[in-house]
Write a protein that holds these residues in place. Structure first.
Motif, PDB file in Angstrom:
ATOM      1  N   THR A   1     -83.125  28.451 -32.283  1.00  0.00           N
ATOM      2  CA  THR A   1     -81.850  28.190 -32.670  1.00  0.00           C
ATOM      3  C   THR A   1     -81.477  28.804 -33.353  1.00  0.00           C
ATOM      4  O   THR A   1     -82.453  29.474 -34.377  1.00  0.00           O
ATOM      5  N   CYS A   2     -80.178  29.279 -33.523  1.00  0.00           N
ATOM      6  CA  CYS A   2     -79.207  30.419 -34.321  1.00  0.00           C
ATOM      7  C   CYS A   2     -78.031  29.816 -34.756  1.00  0.00           C
ATOM      8  O   CYS A   2     -77.447  28.652 -34.083  1.00  0.00           O
TER       9      CYS A   2
ATOM     10  N   GLN B   1     -83.197  36.780 -40.681  1.00  0.00           N
ATOM     11  CA  GLN B   1     -81.947  36.408 -40.078  1.00  0.00           C
ATOM     12  C   GLN B   1     -81.311  38.019 -39.759  1.00  0.00           C
ATOM     13  O   GLN B   1     -82.317  38.726 -39.502  1.00  0.00           O
TER      14      GLN B   1
ATOM     15  N   TYR C   1     -76.087  39.951 -34.387  1.00  0.00           N
ATOM     16  CA  TYR C   1     -75.742  38.867 -32.560  1.00  0.00           C
ATOM     17  C   TYR C   1     -76.577  40.348 -32.254  1.00  0.00           C
ATOM     18  O   TYR C   1     -76.914  40.111 -30.891  1.00  0.00           O
TER      19      TYR C   1
ATOM     20  N   VAL D   1     -80.119  40.125 -31.265  1.00  0.00           N
ATOM     21  CA  VAL D   1     -81.317  39.441 -30.923  1.00  0.00           C
ATOM     22  C   VAL D   1     -81.900  40.099 -29.947  1.00  0.00           C
ATOM     23  O   VAL D   1     -81.230  40.681 -28.973  1.00  0.00           O
TER      24      VAL D   1
ATOM     25  N   GLU E   1     -84.966  30.035 -26.917  1.00  0.00           N
ATOM     26  CA  GLU E   1     -83.516  28.840 -27.389  1.00  0.00           C
ATOM     27  C   GLU E   1     -83.439  28.213 -26.065  1.00  0.00           C
ATOM     28  O   GLU E   1     -82.948  26.792 -26.366  1.00  0.00           O
TER      29      GLU E   1
ATOM     30  N   HIS F   1     -73.474  32.722 -25.870  1.00  0.00           N
ATOM     31  CA  HIS F   1     -72.779  31.939 -27.375  1.00  0.00           C
ATOM     32  C   HIS F   1     -71.751  33.406 -28.455  1.00  0.00           C
ATOM     33  O   HIS F   1     -71.898  32.721 -28.928  1.00  0.00           O
TER      34      HIS F   1
ATOM     35  N   LEU G   1     -76.890  36.518 -37.970  1.00  0.00           N
ATOM     36  CA  LEU G   1     -77.157  35.102 -37.839  1.00  0.00           C
ATOM     37  C   LEU G   1     -78.683  34.961 -38.020  1.00  0.00           C
ATOM     38  O   LEU G   1     -79.461  35.381 -38.717  1.00  0.00           O
ATOM     39  N   VAL G   2     -78.507  33.463 -38.682  1.00  0.00           N
ATOM     40  CA  VAL G   2     -79.767  33.193 -38.702  1.00  0.00           C
ATOM     41  C   VAL G   2     -80.745  32.163 -37.904  1.00  0.00           C
ATOM     42  O   VAL G   2     -79.859  31.409 -37.198  1.00  0.00           O
ATOM     43  N   PHE G   3     -82.044  33.066 -37.572  1.00  0.00           N
ATOM     44  CA  PHE G   3     -82.228  32.732 -35.999  1.00  0.00           C
ATOM     45  C   PHE G   3     -84.027  32.179 -36.602  1.00  0.00           C
ATOM     46  O   PHE G   3     -84.798  32.070 -37.197  1.00  0.00           O
ATOM     47  N   GLU G   4     -83.725  30.325 -36.074  1.00  0.00           N
ATOM     48  CA  GLU G   4     -84.543  29.556 -36.817  1.00  0.00           C
ATOM     49  C   GLU G   4     -85.748  29.362 -35.465  1.00  0.00           C
ATOM     50  O   GLU G   4     -85.320  29.084 -34.361  1.00  0.00           O
TER      51      GLU G   4
END
Length: 142
Positions: free
Chosen positions: A42-43, A83, A86, A89, A97, A110, A126-129
């Motif tokens: 998720t982000c 991090q 956008y 990505v 995702e 998005h 973005l914080v991409f997790e």
């Protein structure tokens, strides 16, 4: 604090609670994708964490994904946090995702999501997790 949250805090100390998406319908759709094993990432906009840095995902920590009504739905464990802009990505990241079949589809959806939140810029951070499902709380006796 209700008993459900207290019990989950005993089991998963330090867990934060969050909701996927920005509507009840999207939230439930994303929870279903996690349950199906299709959503493993998720982000969020990095700027979303300005007021509450403790909400920033941390590798190794478990967090509780809530239903739109606030009831606990899932427990996830953060595997990796990156991090990224956008515009940077990758397709591999986007496909994790689980919401789209292509990078182009991810970008379209998005961009609309971030615009609804009032902040979109192709170079936004973005914080991409990446995460793993630890426990599905549906039907759990709390």
């Amino acid at each position: 604090m209700n008993n459900e949250t207290e019990d989950l805090q005993d089991t998963y100390p330090g867990a934060g609670t969050f909701k996927f998406g920005d509507s009840a319908e999207l939230c439930q759709h994303l929870i279903a994708l996690v349950r199906q094993g299709k959503k493993t990432a998720t982000c969020a906009a990095l700027s979303d964490f300005d007021g509450e840095p403790e909400a920033m995902p941390v590798a190794g920590r478990c967090d509780i994904a809530a239903n739109w009504d606030g009831t606990p739905a899932l427990v996830i464990r953060t595997v990796e946090v990156t991090q990224v802009r956008y515009c940077d990505v990758t397709e591999e990241m986007a496909l994790c995702e689980g919401e789209n079949d292509t990078l182009l589809g991810w970008r379209k959806d998005h961009k609309a999501y971030f615009k609804r939140g009032g902040h979109f810029d192709p170079e936004m951070m973005l914080v991409f997790e990446h995460f793993e499902l630890v426990e599905d709380l549906a039907g759990r006796e709390l």
